[in-house]
Design an enzyme around this catalytic site. Structure first.
Site, PDB file in Angstrom:
ATOM      1  N   LYS A  78       0.864  -1.186   0.000  1.00  0.00           N
ATOM      2  CA  LYS A  78       0.000   0.000   0.000  1.00  0.00           C
ATOM      3  C   LYS A  78       0.894   1.226   0.000  1.00  0.00           C
ATOM      4  O   LYS A  78       2.037   1.168   0.465  1.00  0.00           O
ATOM      5  CB  LYS A  78      -0.871   0.028   1.261  1.00  0.00           C
ATOM      6  N   ASP A  87      -7.056   4.328  -4.453  1.00  0.00           N
ATOM      7  CA  ASP A  87      -7.714   4.172  -3.146  1.00  0.00           C
ATOM      8  C   ASP A  87      -8.328   5.557  -2.884  1.00  0.00           C
ATOM      9  O   ASP A  87      -8.580   6.304  -3.840  1.00  0.00           O
ATOM     10  CB  ASP A  87      -6.705   3.754  -2.062  1.00  0.00           C
TER      11      ASP A  87
HETATM   12  P1  NDP Z   1     -12.914   7.803  -2.868  1.00  0.00           P
HETATM   13  O1  NDP Z   1     -11.848   8.802  -2.654  1.00  0.00           O
HETATM   14  O2  NDP Z   1     -13.426   7.576  -4.241  1.00  0.00           O
HETATM   15  O3  NDP Z   1     -14.171   8.123  -1.942  1.00  0.00           O
HETATM   16  C1  NDP Z   1     -14.039   8.198  -0.558  1.00  0.00           C
HETATM   17  C2  NDP Z   1     -15.375   8.605   0.028  1.00  0.00           C
HETATM   18  O4  NDP Z   1     -15.322   8.449   1.433  1.00  0.00           O
HETATM   19  C3  NDP Z   1     -15.715  10.061  -0.240  1.00  0.00           C
HETATM   20  O5  NDP Z   1     -17.084  10.217  -0.304  1.00  0.00           O
HETATM   21  C4  NDP Z   1     -15.111  10.736   0.991  1.00  0.00           C
HETATM   22  O6  NDP Z   1     -15.691  11.999   1.289  1.00  0.00           O
HETATM   23  C5  NDP Z   1     -15.425   9.722   2.069  1.00  0.00           C
HETATM   24  N1  NDP Z   1     -14.402   9.838   3.123  1.00  0.00           N
HETATM   25  C6  NDP Z   1     -13.073   9.684   2.989  1.00  0.00           C
HETATM   26  N2  NDP Z   1     -12.435   9.885   4.156  1.00  0.00           N
HETATM   27  C7  NDP Z   1     -13.387  10.183   5.036  1.00  0.00           C
HETATM   28  C8  NDP Z   1     -13.369  10.472   6.416  1.00  0.00           C
HETATM   29  N3  NDP Z   1     -12.216  10.539   7.109  1.00  0.00           N
HETATM   30  N4  NDP Z   1     -14.569  10.711   7.010  1.00  0.00           N
HETATM   31  C9  NDP Z   1     -15.725  10.666   6.297  1.00  0.00           C
HETATM   32  N5  NDP Z   1     -15.800  10.378   4.988  1.00  0.00           N
HETATM   33  C10 NDP Z   1     -14.656  10.136   4.379  1.00  0.00           C
HETATM   34  O7  NDP Z   1     -12.343   6.441  -2.243  1.00  0.00           O
HETATM   35  P2  NDP Z   1     -12.836   4.944  -2.496  1.00  0.00           P
HETATM   36  O8  NDP Z   1     -14.285   4.902  -2.728  1.00  0.00           O
HETATM   37  O9  NDP Z   1     -11.914   4.347  -3.484  1.00  0.00           O
HETATM   38  O10 NDP Z   1     -12.476   4.270  -1.079  1.00  0.00           O
HETATM   39  C11 NDP Z   1     -13.432   4.171  -0.016  1.00  0.00           C
HETATM   40  C12 NDP Z   1     -12.999   3.079   0.935  1.00  0.00           C
HETATM   41  O11 NDP Z   1     -12.941   1.827   0.236  1.00  0.00           O
HETATM   42  C13 NDP Z   1     -11.627   3.229   1.576  1.00  0.00           C
HETATM   43  O12 NDP Z   1     -11.638   2.665   2.866  1.00  0.00           O
HETATM   44  C14 NDP Z   1     -10.723   2.386   0.665  1.00  0.00           C
HETATM   45  O13 NDP Z   1      -9.564   1.972   1.335  1.00  0.00           O
HETATM   46  C15 NDP Z   1     -11.660   1.227   0.385  1.00  0.00           C
HETATM   47  N6  NDP Z   1     -11.392   0.421  -0.799  1.00  0.00           N
HETATM   48  C16 NDP Z   1     -11.238   0.988  -2.030  1.00  0.00           C
HETATM   49  C17 NDP Z   1     -11.020   0.189  -3.130  1.00  0.00           C
HETATM   50  C18 NDP Z   1     -10.921   0.734  -4.504  1.00  0.00           C
HETATM   51  O14 NDP Z   1     -10.749  -0.046  -5.434  1.00  0.00           O
HETATM   52  N7  NDP Z   1     -11.003   2.026  -4.717  1.00  0.00           N
HETATM   53  C19 NDP Z   1     -10.915  -1.273  -3.009  1.00  0.00           C
HETATM   54  C20 NDP Z   1     -11.175  -1.774  -1.679  1.00  0.00           C
HETATM   55  C21 NDP Z   1     -11.383  -0.947  -0.626  1.00  0.00           C
HETATM   56  P3  NDP Z   1     -14.913  13.348   0.902  1.00  0.00           P
HETATM   57  O15 NDP Z   1     -15.018  13.462  -0.579  1.00  0.00           O
HETATM   58  O16 NDP Z   1     -15.647  14.406   1.635  1.00  0.00           O
HETATM   59  O17 NDP Z   1     -13.511  13.188   1.386  1.00  0.00           O
HETATM   60  O1  2IT Z   2      -7.966  -1.516  -0.743  1.00  0.00           O
HETATM   61  C1  2IT Z   2      -7.913  -2.020  -1.879  1.00  0.00           C
HETATM   62  O2  2IT Z   2      -8.052  -3.213  -2.089  1.00  0.00           O
HETATM   63  C2  2IT Z   2      -7.657  -1.110  -3.006  1.00  0.00           C
HETATM   64  N1  2IT Z   2      -7.549   0.094  -2.805  1.00  0.00           N
HETATM   65  C3  2IT Z   2      -7.486  -1.661  -4.397  1.00  0.00           C
HETATM   66  C4  2IT Z   2      -6.064  -2.093  -4.616  1.00  0.00           C
HETATM   67  C5  2IT Z   2      -5.716  -2.509  -6.019  1.00  0.00           C
HETATM   68  O3  2IT Z   2      -4.532  -2.791  -6.208  1.00  0.00           O
HETATM   69  O4  2IT Z   2      -6.558  -2.574  -6.913  1.00  0.00           O
END
Ligand code: NDP
Ligand code: 2IT
Length: 444
Positions: A125, A165
């Site tokens: 990561k 992420d």
């Molecule tokens: P994005 O940046 O696309 O979206 C994040 C969302 O969560 C936004 O709406 C953001 O609001 C909100 N957010 C972030 N930090 C906070 C906080 N501290 N408090 C409240 N709201 C918060 O990220 P992703 O959708 O990609 O990721 C979301 C989660 O999923 C994370 O935990 C990530 O690690 C996990 N994840 C992501 C994957 C991926 O492929 N993208 C895969 C597996 C897990 P704002 O815009 O106001 O910051």
């Molecule tokens: O938390 C996760 O699994 C991710 N942000 C996706 C990682 C990836 O390599 O696609």
């Protein structure tokens, strides 16, 4: 078990001030105890001591110039945690809260998650405390170029393959890829989540959200339940949240709440997901600006109160520790029957206890949100084969992978006497493969 406790204490002592890393270690290690008892070799050759120590940690300065000509300095990270089953693989997070402890918790989760996918990917990561919010495209580009100017020495298609992420989406991946190619002078699949014109895969954008719902379908199906007619609260409105919401709707569910870090919107008749998707993905607006008040949807400040909205199913898809004990109790008393973690570690240990005690179906993140990295694995395969699979082909593979992860996790839970506890099942099933690979490869 004394061995597990000793290792946990050692982690806390060696990594002070890293509460999220401690939290994940304290969740995972006790749950894999039964496996260790069965196989003393794990103790004899120090598998656990090595498992909790990253193979390599890179911290670097990222200097860049903002639109006002002022020099800005951020900190960059890449944790290459475990490469026993494949090259390091895992996302990059750009968010002001990023620090070494958060990077390590995420990289550690990623080892087990990637193992569960069944694909050959190790765990890593990275990220930065850079905040893309409010920055111009030109500033984001300069930051990404500076970040990659250091990172490119440490990554590669056969070595370490980052992706997105929080705060890292298609725009950032494009800038990072362009700079990598310029510096290395090779065209290779060094990042996943790439655009479709330069080596991306169909379904990668949708994969984490869709995969979460495919996993939930399996879990609900076991109890003869499904999404049809269910009210679903989803935190966040980013990549994971939007596509989880879209799939819920396709299956006849109703999304009754969504949020961002400022607040949440709610409507028991259902939210217009396409409106949110457009506002967030294209116009980069706050959620308070992307719903139509005329539709009876309401907005409230304080994102963490989203769990007070009455729902049948809760999908935390924003960030770590967003559901605490009190929020979990509110969900239970409102009749919530299932919780699926789209985010990484969104429920505190106390919240998980509340769900398990009240027989709420609980899908742990490392299993339920593995669809994103699994599809990244499929993107890597297509890049190596120099081919493209259709949307339908990738979607079908993703669904099969999620079904297999559910099966593996629930079977491992049964095998070790914890029927129905998918957290224990996922930890054991993920760790088994890592332990075998580490055993076979000697003390390295
Ligand atoms: P994005 O940046 O696309 O979206 C994040 C969302 O969560 C936004 O709406 C953001 O609001 C909100 N957010 C972030 N930090 C906070 C906080 N501290 N408090 C409240 N709201 C918060 O990220 P992703 O959708 O990609 O990721 C979301 C989660 O999923 C994370 O935990 C990530 O690690 C996990 N994840 C992501 C994957 C991926 O492929 N993208 C895969 C597996 C897990 P704002 O815009 O106001 O910051
Ligand atoms: O938390 C996760 O699994 C991710 N942000 C996706 C990682 C990836 O390599 O696609």
């Amino acid at each position: 078990m004394a061995y597990v406790n000793d290792v946990i204490l050692q982690v806390i002592k060696r990594n002070p001030n890293e509460p999220e890393f401690h939290q994940v270690i304290k969740e995972v290690l006790p749950s894999i105890e039964p496996l260790i008892e069965e196989n003393q070799e794990i103790k004899n050759i120090g598998i656990l001591e090595r498992f909790v120590e990253p193979e390599r940690q890179i911290i670097f300065r990222v200097s860049w110039v903002d639109d006002n000509g002022k020099t800005q300095v951020n900190r960059g990270f890449r944790i290459q945690f475990n490469s026993s089953i494949g090259p390091y693989k895992g996302g990059l997070r750009f968010h002001p809260t990023v620090n070494i402890g958060i990077m390590k918790f995420l990289a550690f989760e990623q080892i087990l998650k990637n193992s569960l996918t069944g694909l050959p990917m190790g765990g890593g990561k990275g990220g930065s405390d850079f905040d893309p919010k409010g920055k111009s495209d030109a500033e984001v580009m300069r930051f990404c170029q500076s970040f990659m100017t250091e990172l490119h020495r440490h990554i590669g298609a056969e070595l370490d393959v980052p992706a997105g992420d929080i705060g890292v989406g298609a725009r950032e991946i494009g800038f990072l890829f362009g700079q990598y190619k310029r510096l290395k002078n090779v065209y290779e699949g060094v990042l996943t989540g790439k655009g479709m014109t330069f080596g991306g895969s169909f379904v990668r954008t949708e994969a984490t959200g869709y995969g979460l719902i495919y996993f939930m379908e399996e879990m609900l199906g076991e109890e003869k339940k499904d999404f049809a007619g269910k009210k679903v609260a989803i935190s966040g409105s980013g990549n994971v949240a939007i596509y989880a919401a879209q799939k819920v709707q396709q299956l006849g569910g109703r999304v009754v709440a969504m949020s961002d870090s400022n607040g949440y919107i709610y409507n028991q008749n259902g939210i217009d997901i396409e409106e949110i998707k457009k506002g967030k993905e294209i116009e980069r607006k706050r959620i308070s600006q992307c719903y139509l008040p005329a539709s009876n949807t309401k907005y409230a400040e304080n994102c963490f109160d989203i769990w007070s909205v009455k729902c049948d199913i809760a999908l935390p898809c924003a960030t770590e520790n967003e559901i605490d004990e009190k929020a979990a109790e509110t969900l239970v008393s409102n009749g919530c029957i299932a919780v699926g973690e789209g985010a990484n570690m969104p429920c505190t240990p106390e919240a998980i206890e509340v769900f398990l005690k009240n027989k709420v179906l609980y899908a742990p993140g490392k299993a339920a949100n593995a669809g994103g990295v699994a599809t990244s694995g499929l993107e890597m395969s297509q890049n190596v084969m120099r081919t493209f699979w259709t949307f339908e082909e990738v979607d079908a593979k993703l669904k099969t992978i999620m079904q297999n992860i559910y099966k593996k996790s629930s079977e491992a839970a049964v095998r070790f006497g914890h029927k129905g506890n998918l957290m224990v099942g996922a930890n054991i099933a993920g760790f088994e493969k890592i332990a075998h690979a580490m055993l076979a490869q000697g003390i390295v």
